[in-house]
Design a protein around this motif. Structure first.
Motif, PDB file in Angstrom:
ATOM      1  N   GLY A  16      31.928   4.887 -17.108  1.00 12.97           N
ATOM      2  CA  GLY A  16      32.458   5.632 -15.808  1.00 12.97           C
ATOM      3  C   GLY A  16      33.974   5.177 -14.954  1.00 12.97           C
ATOM      4  O   GLY A  16      34.140   4.311 -15.235  1.00 12.97           O
ATOM      5  N   ASN A  17      34.278   5.857 -13.816  1.00 11.59           N
ATOM      6  CA  ASN A  17      35.603   5.772 -12.469  1.00 11.59           C
ATOM      7  C   ASN A  17      34.673   5.597 -11.279  1.00 11.59           C
ATOM      8  O   ASN A  17      34.012   6.707 -11.216  1.00 11.59           O
ATOM      9  CB  ASN A  17      36.297   6.279 -13.170  1.00 11.59           C
TER      10      ASN A  17
ATOM     11  N   LYS B 271      44.564  21.439  -0.142  1.00  6.13           N
ATOM     12  CA  LYS B 271      45.288  22.068  -0.518  1.00  6.13           C
ATOM     13  C   LYS B 271      44.949  22.757  -1.911  1.00  6.13           C
ATOM     14  O   LYS B 271      46.440  23.201  -2.828  1.00  6.13           O
ATOM     15  CB  LYS B 271      46.404  21.413  -1.148  1.00  6.13           C
ATOM     16  N   GLY B 272      44.408  22.359  -2.701  1.00  2.82           N
ATOM     17  CA  GLY B 272      43.416  23.397  -4.038  1.00  2.82           C
ATOM     18  C   GLY B 272      44.040  22.193  -5.562  1.00  2.82           C
ATOM     19  O   GLY B 272      43.564  23.547  -6.762  1.00  2.82           O
ATOM     20  N   ALA B 273      44.178  21.621  -4.942  1.00  2.00           N
ATOM     21  CA  ALA B 273      44.799  20.369  -6.614  1.00  2.00           C
ATOM     22  C   ALA B 273      42.919  19.656  -6.158  1.00  2.00           C
ATOM     23  O   ALA B 273      41.965  19.770  -5.786  1.00  2.00           O
ATOM     24  CB  ALA B 273      45.178  19.389  -6.197  1.00  2.00           C
ATOM     25  N   VAL B 274      42.763  19.964  -7.809  1.00  2.00           N
ATOM     26  CA  VAL B 274      41.837  18.652  -8.420  1.00  2.00           C
ATOM     27  C   VAL B 274      42.317  17.527  -9.584  1.00  2.00           C
ATOM     28  O   VAL B 274      42.806  16.990  -9.366  1.00  2.00           O
ATOM     29  CB  VAL B 274      41.092  19.492  -9.913  1.00  2.00           C
ATOM     30  N   VAL B 275      41.916  16.759  -8.408  1.00  2.00           N
ATOM     31  CA  VAL B 275      41.826  15.284  -8.627  1.00  2.00           C
ATOM     32  C   VAL B 275      41.356  14.197  -9.109  1.00  2.00           C
ATOM     33  O   VAL B 275      39.802  13.837  -9.291  1.00  2.00           O
ATOM     34  CB  VAL B 275      41.926  14.532  -7.317  1.00  2.00           C
ATOM     35  N   PHE B 276      41.316  14.460 -10.627  1.00  2.00           N
ATOM     36  CA  PHE B 276      40.931  13.197 -11.498  1.00  2.00           C
ATOM     37  C   PHE B 276      41.551  11.787 -11.859  1.00  2.00           C
ATOM     38  O   PHE B 276      42.703  11.358 -11.459  1.00  2.00           O
ATOM     39  CB  PHE B 276      41.329  13.916 -12.866  1.00  2.00           C
ATOM     40  N   HIS B 277      40.147  10.949 -11.497  1.00  2.00           N
ATOM     41  CA  HIS B 277      40.678   9.659 -11.710  1.00  2.00           C
ATOM     42  C   HIS B 277      41.077   9.078 -13.062  1.00  2.00           C
ATOM     43  O   HIS B 277      39.408   9.400 -13.404  1.00  2.00           O
ATOM     44  CB  HIS B 277      39.426   9.213 -10.335  1.00  2.00           C
TER      45      HIS B 277
END
Ligand code: AMP
Ligand code: GLY
Length: 427
Positions: free
Chosen positions: A33-34, A359-365
């Motif tokens: 994982g991260n 702001k509605g974005a999905v931030v994948f790490h």
């Protein structure tokens, strides 16, 4: 269901995030994982040795894991699925035999040639002299590929004979691992598209087509990376073209795998080029989800992902209803550490992710980690900022708006994701 996801990239964050939206999923473990999977509710990062497949099998049995989902190609090529399946564990991801479709380009090419699958003409050579002699007969531009896994770096598109010769020398000098074979391939022109398909070994179902952006620089310049951004679906990929991909490429590839007694349960990722005549040809196959294509495709998926992947592992994909998708488009922009794909610094604090999400974005790490409660960079590709919207343009705009408040030292991203000119295909 309790699911174990193997891997540590943006793809694995997206998989874990989407799996947790399936109503039947209680818990996800991520190995290793991260920073993003660590922060997901009902998701736990594991500190087991990811290369110790026996220890993974023991963990899966002790925890009564319902399904293991393998992200990257390396453990698949090293036989993780074979080890787990022997212990009666359900796995999404092909066996070592199936993973050859990515792990050996010569094996994949032979399979395509025997099954009549449209692909670039190629020759396989075991020594530099014969490879160079063949290049002389073919002329440049020409493509030189190390046979084995090279983390996306084993391919040289040689514009001159000199480039091709030095690429051949590099392959045999061991630059991409102990390599004993090189493929010399016809140079194809056209637009690249990734079609990822799910298979349970008996049936195959494509996901929405996606387009990656591999080179580091704007205007598709500079060295190749793992992928700097993606969008889905591809507006100019017509239904007719997609049907051709299914009929001429995906289905015959599955049949060719079956003919080789390979029970392929996982993703068959077709890296395609659509020639100026509108013909799809295979550039490469991968035995896994693409990264960052997965981060673009999964936010549009409506069918519960866990059910689809479990159906593949249990050979019940035919019983699944048609895969359902949200209307609209998804776009994903990768933020990388300055210097990537060359040397880069790590351990820079990252800020602004919450604001991006408001702001509605999905931030994948991808390359992130939690260090004493501070999120810091830990890899080349750091984040994949994704947004879904009604139109293609709105999705791109929303992804860039989401990205704007995110800061870390020496961050880099391409500003031209989704800006390629669309091909004019014959109807
Ligand atoms: P691969 O790792 O096989 O996907 O190759 C990396 C990149 O090299 C691809 O995304 C293409 O842009 C390019 N490439 C690979 N094979 C060919 C080919 N036969 N003709 C033109 N470009 C190619
Ligand atoms: N985005 C390219 C890959 O996953 O291989």
């Amino acid at each position: 269901m309790k699911i174990l996801v193997v891997g540590s990239g943006g793809r694995e964050h997206a998989l874990s995030w989407k799996l947790l939206q399936s109503p039947t999923v209680d818990q996800v473990f991520c190995l290793p994982g991260n920073g993003g999977t660590a922060a997901l509710e009902k998701c736990e990062n594991l500190s087991l040795d990811p290369d110790d497949f026996d220890a993974i099998a023991t963990f899966a049995q002790q925890q009564t894991i319902t399904l293991v989902v393998v992200g990257p190609e390396l453990p698949l090529a090293a036989g993780i699925t074979d080890v787990l399946q022997k212990q009666g564990i359900a796995v999404f991801g092909p066996t070592q035999a199936g993973a050859q479709i990515e792990a050996s380009k010569s094996w994949a090419k032979a399979l395509m040639e025997s099954a009549g699958i449209p692909t670039a003409k190629a020759g396989t050579f075991q020594d530099a002299a014969s490879a160079k002699a063949y290049v002389q007969t073919q002329g440049a531009p020409i493509v030189v590929k190390a046979d084995g896994l090279a983390a996306g770096k084993g391919v040289t598109v040689a514009l001159t004979l000199e480039n091709a010769f030095s690429a051949i020398d590099e392959v045999f000098a061991g630059r991409f691992g102990s390599e004993s074979q090189v493929l010399i391939e016809e140079y194809l022109t056209g637009q690249e598209v990734s079609v990822l398909a799910l298979s349970d070994g008996q049936t195959i179902r494509p996901l929405l087509p996606a387009q990656d952006h591999k080179p580091i620089g704007e205007g598709d310049t500079g060295p190749n990376t793992g992928g700097m951004g993606a969008y889905a679906p591809v507006p100019w990929m017509t239904d007719t073209l997609l049907q051709r991909v299914e009929q001429d490429i995906l289905q015959p590839t599955l049949t060719a795998l079956q003919d080789r007694q390979i029970d392929y349960r996982g993703v068959l990722y077709a890296g395609l080029i659509i020639t100026p005549e509108g013909a799809p040809k295979v550039i490469e196959f991968n035995c896994r989800f693409g990264d960052p294509e997965t981060q673009a495709v999964l936010p549009l998926l409506e069918t519960p992902l866990a059910e689809l992947l479990m159906a593949c592992a249990e050979q019940k994909l035919t019983q699944q209803p048609k895969i359902r998708w949200k209307e609209g488009f998804s776009a994903c922009v990768v933020m990388a550490s300055g210097g990537y794909p060359g040397a880069y610094q790590k351990h820079h604090p990252i800020t602004g992710i919450e604001e991006a999400e408001t702001k509605g974005a999905v931030v994948f790490h991808a390359g992130t980690q939690l260090q004493d409660q501070t999120l810091t960079t830990s890899g080349g590709r750091v984040l994949a900022v994704t947004a879904v919207a009604e139109s293609f343009e709105q999705a791109l705009q929303a992804a860039y708006q989401g990205l704007s408040p995110i800061k870390f030292q020496e961050s880099y991203y391409r500003r031209d994701i989704g800006q390629r000119k669309w091909p004019e295909l014959k109807p």
